[in-house]
Scaffold this motif. Structure first.
Motif, PDB file in Angstrom:
ATOM      1  N   LYS A  53      32.725  32.848  52.507  1.00 56.04           N
ATOM      2  CA  LYS A  53      32.004  32.311  53.669  1.00 56.04           C
ATOM      3  C   LYS A  53      31.367  33.493  54.388  1.00 56.04           C
ATOM      4  O   LYS A  53      32.040  34.457  54.741  1.00 56.04           O
ATOM      5  CB  LYS A  53      32.962  31.592  54.605  1.00 56.04           C
ATOM      6  CG  LYS A  53      33.374  30.242  54.123  1.00 56.04           C
ATOM      7  CD  LYS A  53      34.185  29.525  55.185  1.00 56.04           C
ATOM      8  CE  LYS A  53      34.543  28.143  54.719  1.00 56.04           C
ATOM      9  NZ  LYS A  53      35.333  27.422  55.704  1.00 56.04           N
ATOM     10  N   THR A 106      32.894  27.737  48.786  1.00 50.73           N
ATOM     11  CA  THR A 106      33.091  28.920  49.629  1.00 50.73           C
ATOM     12  C   THR A 106      34.565  29.111  49.922  1.00 50.73           C
ATOM     13  O   THR A 106      35.358  28.172  49.873  1.00 50.73           O
ATOM     14  CB  THR A 106      32.298  28.820  50.943  1.00 50.73           C
ATOM     15  OG1 THR A 106      32.738  27.672  51.670  1.00 50.73           O
ATOM     16  CG2 THR A 106      30.803  28.739  50.678  1.00 50.73           C
ATOM     17  N   PHE A 133      31.081  23.034  53.427  1.00 47.09           N
ATOM     18  CA  PHE A 133      31.098  24.359  52.825  1.00 47.09           C
ATOM     19  C   PHE A 133      31.629  24.355  51.387  1.00 47.09           C
ATOM     20  O   PHE A 133      31.617  25.374  50.735  1.00 47.09           O
ATOM     21  CB  PHE A 133      31.983  25.309  53.645  1.00 47.09           C
ATOM     22  CG  PHE A 133      31.438  25.595  55.016  1.00 47.09           C
ATOM     23  CD1 PHE A 133      30.341  26.418  55.189  1.00 47.09           C
ATOM     24  CD2 PHE A 133      32.039  25.046  56.130  1.00 47.09           C
ATOM     25  CE1 PHE A 133      29.845  26.692  56.444  1.00 47.09           C
ATOM     26  CE2 PHE A 133      31.549  25.319  57.395  1.00 47.09           C
ATOM     27  CZ  PHE A 133      30.455  26.137  57.557  1.00 47.09           C
ATOM     28  N   ARG A 143      37.525  32.049  52.083  1.00 44.38           N
ATOM     29  CA  ARG A 143      37.764  33.182  52.980  1.00 44.38           C
ATOM     30  C   ARG A 143      38.384  34.315  52.190  1.00 44.38           C
ATOM     31  O   ARG A 143      39.167  34.097  51.274  1.00 44.38           O
ATOM     32  CB  ARG A 143      38.725  32.795  54.107  1.00 44.38           C
ATOM     33  CG  ARG A 143      38.080  31.954  55.153  1.00 44.38           C
ATOM     34  CD  ARG A 143      37.411  32.862  56.142  1.00 44.38           C
ATOM     35  NE  ARG A 143      36.838  32.084  57.206  1.00 44.38           N
ATOM     36  CZ  ARG A 143      35.688  32.385  57.772  1.00 44.38           C
ATOM     37  NH1 ARG A 143      35.017  33.418  57.387  1.00 44.38           N
ATOM     38  NH2 ARG A 143      35.224  31.649  58.732  1.00 44.38           N
ATOM     39  N   SER A 186      26.095  32.801  52.341  1.00 45.21           N
ATOM     40  CA  SER A 186      26.395  31.448  51.852  1.00 45.21           C
ATOM     41  C   SER A 186      25.934  30.398  52.860  1.00 45.21           C
ATOM     42  O   SER A 186      25.518  29.308  52.470  1.00 45.21           O
ATOM     43  CB  SER A 186      27.890  31.286  51.556  1.00 45.21           C
ATOM     44  OG  SER A 186      28.683  31.469  52.709  1.00 45.21           O
ATOM     45  N   ASN A 187      25.969  30.725  54.142  1.00 44.38           N
ATOM     46  CA  ASN A 187      25.550  29.765  55.174  1.00 44.38           C
ATOM     47  C   ASN A 187      24.077  29.396  55.071  1.00 44.38           C
ATOM     48  O   ASN A 187      23.674  28.314  55.499  1.00 44.38           O
ATOM     49  CB  ASN A 187      25.841  30.306  56.574  1.00 44.38           C
ATOM     50  CG  ASN A 187      27.307  30.262  56.916  1.00 44.38           C
ATOM     51  OD1 ASN A 187      28.106  29.644  56.215  1.00 44.38           O
ATOM     52  ND2 ASN A 187      27.676  30.948  57.983  1.00 44.38           N
TER      53      ASN A 187
END
Length: 132
Positions: free
Chosen positions: A92, A18, A112, A20, A96-97
């Protein structure tokens, strides 16, 4: 019935990393439940050879699943020149969480960067919707 109806869709195992994304963050601040945020967040970026193996074209949906969850997102080519079969990238996000382990090894911080998932085509399925 034809012979193809008995064949299961191809599936592959990948490690998801993951990251940002500034454009995704901007869209989230403007409207967390908006179309732009979903389009920038509910994606997985795969190696072109992995897309070919799955028989999935850019923009089609795929199912990602592991022992922690199942989610449908859009597939994209990663755009990296260096091949990276078996590794995929996702922003993220809530999508994905869903796949992140709740086991933190006592640190309190989820992992992550090393998420193992099975990927298969989701022809006809829509991207997983967020609950408001």
């Amino acid at each position: 019935m034809d012979f193809g109806s008995f064949l299961s869709a191809p599936e592959i195992q990948v490690k998801v990393i993951t990251y940002r994304d500034i454009f995704q963050d901007k869209a989230m601040f403007e409207d967390r439940f908006g179309e732009e945020y979903r389009d920038l967040s509910a994606v997985i970026k795969l190696d072109p050879a992995d897309l070919k193996q799955l028989n999935v074209k850019k923009g089609e949906t795929v199912i990602l699943k592991n022992s922690f969850g199942r989610v449908v997102v859009k597939a994209e080519e990663s755009g990296y020149e260096t091949p990276h079969r078996g590794f995929a990238y996702m922003p993220k996000s809530p999508w994905s969480n869903i796949l992140v382990s709740d086991e933190t090894g006592g640190t309190g911080v989820p992992k992550f960067k090393d998420i193992s998932v099975t990927v298969t085509s989701a022809k006809g399925e829509k991207v997983t919707e967020l609950m408001r």
